[in-house]
Write a protein that holds these residues in place. Sequence first.
Motif, mmCIF file in Angstrom:
data_model
loop_
_atom_site.group_PDB
_atom_site.id
_atom_site.type_symbol
_atom_site.label_atom_id
_atom_site.label_comp_id
_atom_site.label_asym_id
_atom_site.label_seq_id
_atom_site.Cartn_x
_atom_site.Cartn_y
_atom_site.Cartn_z
ATOM 1 N N ALA A 52 0.806 -1.211 0.000
ATOM 2 C CA ALA A 52 0.000 0.000 0.000
ATOM 3 C C ALA A 52 0.846 1.270 0.000
ATOM 4 C CB ALA A 52 -0.927 0.000 1.211
ATOM 5 N N GLY A 53 2.179 1.110 0.077
ATOM 6 C CA GLY A 53 3.045 2.271 0.065
ATOM 7 C C GLY A 53 3.252 2.907 1.424
ATOM 8 N N LEU A 54 3.001 2.151 2.512
ATOM 9 C CA LEU A 54 3.108 2.698 3.859
ATOM 10 C C LEU A 54 4.493 2.553 4.462
ATOM 11 C CD1 LEU A 54 -0.317 1.436 5.243
ATOM 12 C CD2 LEU A 54 0.278 3.732 4.466
ATOM 13 N N GLY A 55 5.427 1.938 3.735
ATOM 14 C CA GLY A 55 6.777 1.781 4.237
ATOM 15 C C GLY A 55 7.495 0.655 3.537
ATOM 16 N N VAL A 56 8.661 0.308 4.070
ATOM 17 C CA VAL A 56 9.464 -0.799 3.565
ATOM 18 C C VAL A 56 9.702 -1.768 4.714
ATOM 19 C CG1 VAL A 56 10.578 0.623 1.810
ATOM 20 C CG2 VAL A 56 11.639 0.402 4.080
ATOM 21 N N ALA A 57 10.234 -2.937 4.405
ATOM 22 C CA ALA A 57 10.462 -3.931 5.450
ATOM 23 C C ALA A 57 11.711 -4.735 5.135
ATOM 24 C CB ALA A 57 9.247 -4.855 5.576
ATOM 25 N N VAL A 58 12.179 -5.452 6.142
ATOM 26 C CA VAL A 58 13.300 -6.371 5.992
ATOM 27 C C VAL A 58 12.782 -7.765 6.327
ATOM 28 C CG1 VAL A 58 15.590 -7.032 6.822
ATOM 29 C CG2 VAL A 58 14.992 -4.606 6.599
ATOM 30 N N VAL A 59 12.918 -8.693 5.378
ATOM 31 C CA VAL A 59 12.366 -10.034 5.543
ATOM 32 C C VAL A 59 13.381 -11.070 5.071
ATOM 33 C CG1 VAL A 59 9.998 -9.209 5.234
ATOM 34 C CG2 VAL A 59 11.286 -10.046 3.259
ATOM 35 N N PRO A 60 13.224 -12.331 5.477
ATOM 36 C CA PRO A 60 14.095 -13.387 4.967
ATOM 37 C C PRO A 60 13.790 -13.662 3.495
ATOM 38 C CG PRO A 60 12.900 -14.083 6.939
ATOM 39 C CD PRO A 60 12.269 -12.836 6.472
ATOM 40 N N SER A 61 14.798 -14.102 2.766
ATOM 41 C CA SER A 61 14.596 -14.364 1.342
ATOM 42 C C SER A 61 13.639 -15.516 1.095
ATOM 43 C CB SER A 61 15.944 -14.633 0.646
ATOM 44 O OG SER A 61 16.650 -15.676 1.284
ATOM 45 N N LEU A 62 13.405 -16.369 2.084
ATOM 46 C CA LEU A 62 12.407 -17.429 1.924
ATOM 47 C C LEU A 62 10.998 -16.859 1.743
ATOM 48 C CD1 LEU A 62 13.370 -20.298 4.407
ATOM 49 C CD2 LEU A 62 12.994 -20.511 1.957
ATOM 50 N N ALA A 63 10.826 -15.585 2.081
ATOM 51 C CA ALA A 63 9.515 -14.957 1.907
ATOM 52 C C ALA A 63 9.222 -14.613 0.461
ATOM 53 C CB ALA A 63 9.420 -13.696 2.758
#
Length: 212
Positions: A143-154
């Motif tokens: 929705a354009g509310l921010g960014v995130a850091v996630v594992p590459s398995l995601a």
Amino acid sequence: MVLAPIGLAVPPTAAHGLLPGLMLLWREHLPHVQVRLFEGSDEEIGQWLDGGIVDAAVLIDPDPVPQGAVRVATDTFQAVVRRDHPLAGQGSIDLSDLLDDPLLSSTAGCEPQVKRLHSLAGLRYRPAQRIRELMTLLSMVEAGLGVAVVPSLAADMLPDDLTLVPLLPRLERHLVLTGPAARPWHPHVTAIRDVCRRPASADCVSPKGVAR
């Protein structure tokens, strides 16, 4: 003798990015073994395994690694951004490049590693929002509310208009399959563990983009 299904607890990213390959591997080599999946947070998974609710679990970065456990995957933490974001398509970016956007953080299990990543980069960990459900977090990024850091398995969980960008400093996490520490392993848990130890198994279960 036919035994009852074994319960296997897994975190959400492993359930999406890793378990389909493992289930196919086990069905091929152990057609008599039935596995019932339980998806939960890292904390829930540990409690379920210790309490006997499940017979086995995929744990993330356990310290120490339980005796008899086998590593089933290694992945890295990456930024997830919209495809129209200025950082999309970069070969890699510094974590500091995300400072211009609100950071959305998942509390379902990866937050300790994201905090560590900030420490390695010499940055303060200051999430704008802390969200339990990973799919909710991804919807907010979409929705354009921010960014995130996630594992590459995601990667398999991303909608079409989101993409992953490799992050520096690089931080890996290790996923291990184990039985309980305080009681004997179910024989079928030992069997699925042993299949994962076979050299040919790596090509069967490694998701795209996940290092082994």
